[in-house]
Write a protein that holds these residues in place. Structure first.
Motif, mmCIF file in Angstrom:
data_model
loop_
_atom_site.group_PDB
_atom_site.id
_atom_site.type_symbol
_atom_site.label_atom_id
_atom_site.label_comp_id
_atom_site.label_asym_id
_atom_site.label_seq_id
_atom_site.Cartn_x
_atom_site.Cartn_y
_atom_site.Cartn_z
ATOM 1 N N THR A 1 0.847 -1.192 0.000
ATOM 2 C CA THR A 1 0.000 0.000 0.000
ATOM 3 C C THR A 1 0.887 1.249 0.000
ATOM 4 O O THR A 1 2.112 1.155 0.092
ATOM 5 N N ALA A 2 0.266 2.402 -0.040
ATOM 6 C CA ALA A 2 0.993 3.670 0.014
ATOM 7 C C ALA A 2 1.390 4.039 1.441
ATOM 8 O O ALA A 2 2.033 5.060 1.652
ATOM 9 N N LEU A 3 1.019 3.215 2.398
ATOM 10 C CA LEU A 3 1.318 3.491 3.804
ATOM 11 C C LEU A 3 2.600 2.778 4.223
ATOM 12 O O LEU A 3 2.871 1.668 3.774
ATOM 13 N N ASP A 4 3.348 3.397 5.092
ATOM 14 C CA ASP A 4 4.596 2.807 5.586
ATOM 15 C C ASP A 4 4.278 1.897 6.766
ATOM 16 O O ASP A 4 4.493 2.248 7.926
ATOM 17 N N LEU A 5 3.737 0.716 6.431
ATOM 18 C CA LEU A 5 3.343 -0.269 7.441
ATOM 19 C C LEU A 5 3.887 -1.634 7.045
ATOM 20 O O LEU A 5 3.156 -2.509 6.580
ATOM 21 N N THR B 1 -5.949 3.251 0.585
ATOM 22 C CA THR B 1 -4.531 3.011 0.894
ATOM 23 C C THR B 1 -3.703 2.730 -0.364
ATOM 24 O O THR B 1 -2.523 2.409 -0.246
#
Length: 190
Positions: free
Chosen positions: A8-12, A177
């Motif tokens: 996703t585009a999230l830093d997770l 996301t």
């Protein structure tokens, strides 16, 4: 700059190492699918969220039901088409192509299910899922009766509503996301 290794585009990033039961689940995915779906990788930063997601998904999509697995995948694609969810259209479109053995069916459902060659039962099911996606508050007894008239039991109506509801939720999460489908899905069952 975006990290192409993240789903996703999230830093997770996924937990590393994964808990043993999660790693076993991912190993089964690799064995059966040849990949770990990015949706699972996306949730793997929080095992409780991953377990909740997979529990609901597995119950709705894989558990015994009056709906075939193909019918449930068809609902996923139609809902995802209306919601324009790139991840789910690619992933579940591939599943419809594979399960049906009909690449044209998968493509038609992605574009506009009304042009697909469907039987009366499938059309009623998908009309209900579409209406639920577009205007759930307008569903009334006549809509449920149309499903019964097409041969669905009340338990089947429950399953149709829950599969459609689940994908309405997951479509929104995937879109919000920027979840990316696994590249392998694009070429499957074509």
């Amino acid at each position: 700059m975006a990290d192409d290794t993240l789903p996703t585009a999230l830093d997770l990033p996924m937990l590393d190492p994964l808990p043993e039961p999660t790693q076993k689940y991912f190993d089964v995915c690799m064995e059966k699918l040849g990949m770990i779906p990015n949706v699972l990788r996306a949730y793997a930063f929080d095992i409780d969220k991953l377990d909740a997601f997979t529990g609901m998904y597995n119950n709705l999509m894989l558990a015994p039901s009056g709906l075939s697995k193909l019918e449930r995948e068809m609902i996923a694609v139609v809902v995802s088409s209306i919601n324009k969810c790139f991840y789910c259209l690619v992933a579940h479109g591939a599943a419809v192509r594979q399960m049906s053995g009909d690449p044209a069916l998968g493509e038609a459902l992605v574009m506009n299910y009304r042009v697909a060659t469907l039987d009366t039962r499938q059309r009623a099911m998908l009309d209900f899922a579409a209406k639920m996606t577009q205007a759930s508050a307008t569903i009334e007894e006549a809509d449920r009766q149309a499903l019964r008239d097409a041969g669905f039991s009340d338990a089947d109506v429950w399953d149709i509503a829950n599969v459609a509801g689940f994908f309405n939720m997951t479509n929104r999460v995937a879109s919000a996301t920027a979840m990316q489908p696994n590249h392998d899905y694009h070429a499957q069952a074509r």
